[in-house]
Design a protein around this motif. Structure first.
Motif, mmCIF file in Angstrom:
data_model
loop_
_atom_site.group_PDB
_atom_site.id
_atom_site.type_symbol
_atom_site.label_atom_id
_atom_site.label_comp_id
_atom_site.label_asym_id
_atom_site.label_seq_id
_atom_site.Cartn_x
_atom_site.Cartn_y
_atom_site.Cartn_z
ATOM 1 N N ILE A 361 30.931 35.676 27.380
ATOM 2 C CA ILE A 361 29.654 36.252 27.811
ATOM 3 C C ILE A 361 29.815 36.905 29.184
ATOM 4 O O ILE A 361 29.296 38.008 29.433
ATOM 5 C CB ILE A 361 28.551 35.184 27.848
ATOM 6 C CG1 ILE A 361 28.248 34.681 26.428
ATOM 7 C CG2 ILE A 361 27.293 35.733 28.508
ATOM 8 C CD1 ILE A 361 27.678 35.732 25.511
ATOM 9 N N ALA A 362 30.541 36.252 30.091
ATOM 10 C CA ALA A 362 30.756 36.811 31.429
ATOM 11 C C ALA A 362 31.481 38.155 31.350
ATOM 12 O O ALA A 362 31.118 39.123 32.032
ATOM 13 C CB ALA A 362 31.543 35.829 32.285
ATOM 14 N N PHE A 363 32.510 38.209 30.518
ATOM 15 C CA PHE A 363 33.224 39.472 30.340
ATOM 16 C C PHE A 363 32.303 40.540 29.765
ATOM 17 O O PHE A 363 32.324 41.708 30.202
ATOM 18 C CB PHE A 363 34.418 39.286 29.410
ATOM 19 C CG PHE A 363 34.963 40.574 28.866
ATOM 20 C CD1 PHE A 363 35.649 41.461 29.691
ATOM 21 C CD2 PHE A 363 34.765 40.927 27.535
ATOM 22 C CE1 PHE A 363 36.124 42.668 29.201
ATOM 23 C CE2 PHE A 363 35.244 42.132 27.035
ATOM 24 C CZ PHE A 363 35.922 42.992 27.871
ATOM 25 N N SER A 364 31.465 40.160 28.796
ATOM 26 C CA SER A 364 30.555 41.123 28.175
ATOM 27 C C SER A 364 29.606 41.728 29.198
ATOM 28 O O SER A 364 29.304 42.928 29.154
ATOM 29 C CB SER A 364 29.760 40.449 27.054
ATOM 30 O OG SER A 364 30.614 39.980 26.035
ATOM 31 N N VAL A 365 29.147 40.913 30.138
ATOM 32 C CA VAL A 365 28.240 41.407 31.177
ATOM 33 C C VAL A 365 28.964 42.389 32.100
ATOM 34 O O VAL A 365 28.473 43.494 32.367
ATOM 35 C CB VAL A 365 27.659 40.235 31.993
ATOM 36 C CG1 VAL A 365 26.884 40.762 33.205
ATOM 37 C CG2 VAL A 365 26.757 39.368 31.128
ATOM 38 N N VAL A 366 30.125 41.992 32.583
ATOM 39 C CA VAL A 366 30.874 42.839 33.524
ATOM 40 C C VAL A 366 31.283 44.152 32.868
ATOM 41 O O VAL A 366 31.099 45.235 33.440
ATOM 42 C CB VAL A 366 32.113 42.097 34.062
ATOM 43 C CG1 VAL A 366 32.969 43.027 34.935
ATOM 44 C CG2 VAL A 366 31.694 40.870 34.863
ATOM 45 N N TYR A 367 31.823 44.062 31.660
ATOM 46 C CA TYR A 367 32.283 45.276 31.000
ATOM 47 C C TYR A 367 31.109 46.171 30.615
ATOM 48 O O TYR A 367 31.170 47.399 30.753
ATOM 49 C CB TYR A 367 33.092 44.934 29.751
ATOM 50 C CG TYR A 367 33.722 46.162 29.125
ATOM 51 C CD1 TYR A 367 34.799 46.798 29.738
ATOM 52 C CD2 TYR A 367 33.223 46.697 27.937
ATOM 53 C CE1 TYR A 367 35.361 47.943 29.182
ATOM 54 C CE2 TYR A 367 33.782 47.835 27.374
ATOM 55 C CZ TYR A 367 34.852 48.446 28.007
ATOM 56 O OH TYR A 367 35.408 49.588 27.460
ATOM 57 N N GLY A 368 30.032 45.567 30.132
ATOM 58 C CA GLY A 368 28.863 46.364 29.775
ATOM 59 C C GLY A 368 28.269 47.090 30.965
ATOM 60 O O GLY A 368 27.855 48.245 30.864
#
Length: 458
Positions: A361-368
């Motif tokens: 989820i953390a990666f999804s936020v940063v990448y998004g």
């Protein structure tokens, strides 16, 4: 016999053009074609009617319409991970993952590859006409794909290739339209808000598609989606309008501004987009499958599997608005560079080590918030670099076309890399991240050719 010269409105930056027998912008008369067709068009349309104000109520209505069109057309691409994951485990289990990814890649390829031509047609015949053509065609092709979903050939062509071409008819038009309604100080924000619709649409449609496809199957899911998309497209189409930028038709004008091929900034920008896109789509194509394999404590048919994709698309919506604000303050090229650099770094350094649901989820936020926002900056960067608002849809379409090779082959190449490496996700994340980082380095040529100062606006 030519009419006698007359005085032009002193409130407008115009002069009397004897070749067209009417008042035109100062720079227009010199480049006006001598053909009778063009002159008759000028005389018919004229320029006496005042243009709508930049940034007024009508301008923000257009932004809302473009937001809905972005949600309907671009949002469809974000649902591919849901359909791919279902096809891979159900109706089309006999088809390889790489081949299924080719269907999604073909959709994205067709949408972007056709954008240059449709951008030109939109500049020539009108934005709303081409968007209507794209919306009608997309609806028909999705109905066909719904009834032929058990055939990989139908999925490949109707859910992939043909729908992609239909979406390409609208893509460069709603992407570039907000920039023509705002001055450069607010252009980035307006475009960011408009194109944030892709993330909202992707989040909503992918969530609904995931819930429906498990219960109803792909046929009914695609039928429902086609109807919902049609309703959104019609609403958005009714809200938009093209702000006339003068009476001269672009029929006699070059497709791209003169001298653009001798400009190293143009080469840098187009090559950056062409390279970076190979790494851009990997998280969107694989995040659902990655979550299902890493988070084995959850039911693989649970809606939790699609949560990272939804988070990524929603974060992308906020990121595009934020990127618009940053672009207005620090420059579109500076902001685009940050998008590619942070997006690539987050894949290589965060996705690689995401081994729990929370870290995914953390990666999804940063990448998004970072890596997905560059598309909203293409038209803003083009308008800033080349100042060709009358042909902005064509310029934007060409830049979108530069996405096409990566859109077609990116997912398939990384599927093959994943399989060939013994199902090693680290290979996927590090290579895709490195490609985006390489693209950001290419963009530095354009950035410093326009502004040599390290912290300058460009």
């Amino acid at each position: 016999m030519s009419p006698l010269p007359r005085t032009c409105d002193p409130g407008q930056v115009t002069e009397y053009c004897t070749r067209a027998h009417t008042c035109l912008p100062l720079e227009t008369c010199d480049t006006l074609s001598e053909s009778t067709q063009d002159v008759e068009k000028i005389e018919k349309e004229g320029t006496s009617e005042p243009l709508p104000p930049l940034g007024g109520r009508k301008a923000w209505t257009v932004v809302l319409g473009c937001f809905l069109l972005s949600a309907a057309f671009q949002g469809f691409g974000f649902t591919w991970a849901v359909f791919m994951e279902y096809y891979h485990t159900h109706e089309l289990a006999h088809v390889s993952l790489a081949a299924l990814n080719m269907s999604g890649g073909l959709f994205n390829f067709a949408m972007n590859a056709s954008s240059f031509v449709f951008g030109r047609l939109g500049d020539r015949f009108g934005f709303k006409k081409m968007i209507a053509v794209g919306g009608i065609a997309a609806f028909i092709f999705q109905i066909v794909s719904a009834f032929g979903h058990r055939s990989f050939t139908i999925v490949l062509h109707f859910q992939g290739l043909f729908v992609g071409v239909a979406h390409g008819a609208a893509l460069p038009l709603f992407m570039s339209l907000p920039s023509t309604w705002f001055d450069p100080k607010r252009r980035g924000l307006a475009t960011g808000i408009a194109l944030s619709g892709s993330g909202v649409g992707g989040a909503v449609f992918s969530t609904i598609a995931r819930a429906l496809i498990v219960k109803l199957g792909p046929r009914d899911t695609l039928l429902i989606y086609a109807g919902a998309q049609a309703a959104v497209v019609i609403t958005g189409w009714l809200l938009i309008a093209q702000r006339k930028l003068g009476a001269v038709t672009r029929a006699s004008q070059p497709w791209l501004p003169k001298g653009i091929w001798r400009d190293k900034a143009w080469w840098s920008l187009t090559l950056c987009v062409a390279v970076s896109i190979f790494g851009y789509l990997a998280p969107y194509f694989f995040i659902v499958t990655y979550t299902r394999q890493v988070c084995t404590q959850f039911d693989p048919n649970s809606n939790l599997m699609v949560v990272p994709l939804v988070v990524m698309t929603i974060a992308g919506s906020f990121g595009r608005v934020a990127a618009g604000l940053v672009a207005d303050q620090f420059g579109p090229l500076n902001t685009m560079w940050l998008s590619f650099f942070i997006g690539g770094a987050s894949q290589a350094l965060i996705w690689t080590f995401s081994n729990s649901f929370g870290s995914i989820i953390a990666f999804s936020v940063v990448y998004g918030m970072s890596g997905t926002v560059y598309m909203s900056l293409l038209s803003v960067a083009a308008a800033s670099l080349f100042d060709d608002e009358q042909g902005l849809a064509t310029l934007t379409g060409y830049l979108a076309t530069m996405n096409a090779p990566g859109q077609l082959l990116g997912g398939t190449l990384f599927s093959a890399a994943y399989t060939g490496s013994g199902n090693n996700w680290t290979v996927v994340s590090t290579v895709s991240g490195s490609i985006m980082l390489a693209g950001s380095m290419i963009l530095l040529v354009a950035r410093f050719s326009r502004q040599p100062k390290l912290f300058g606006f460009v």
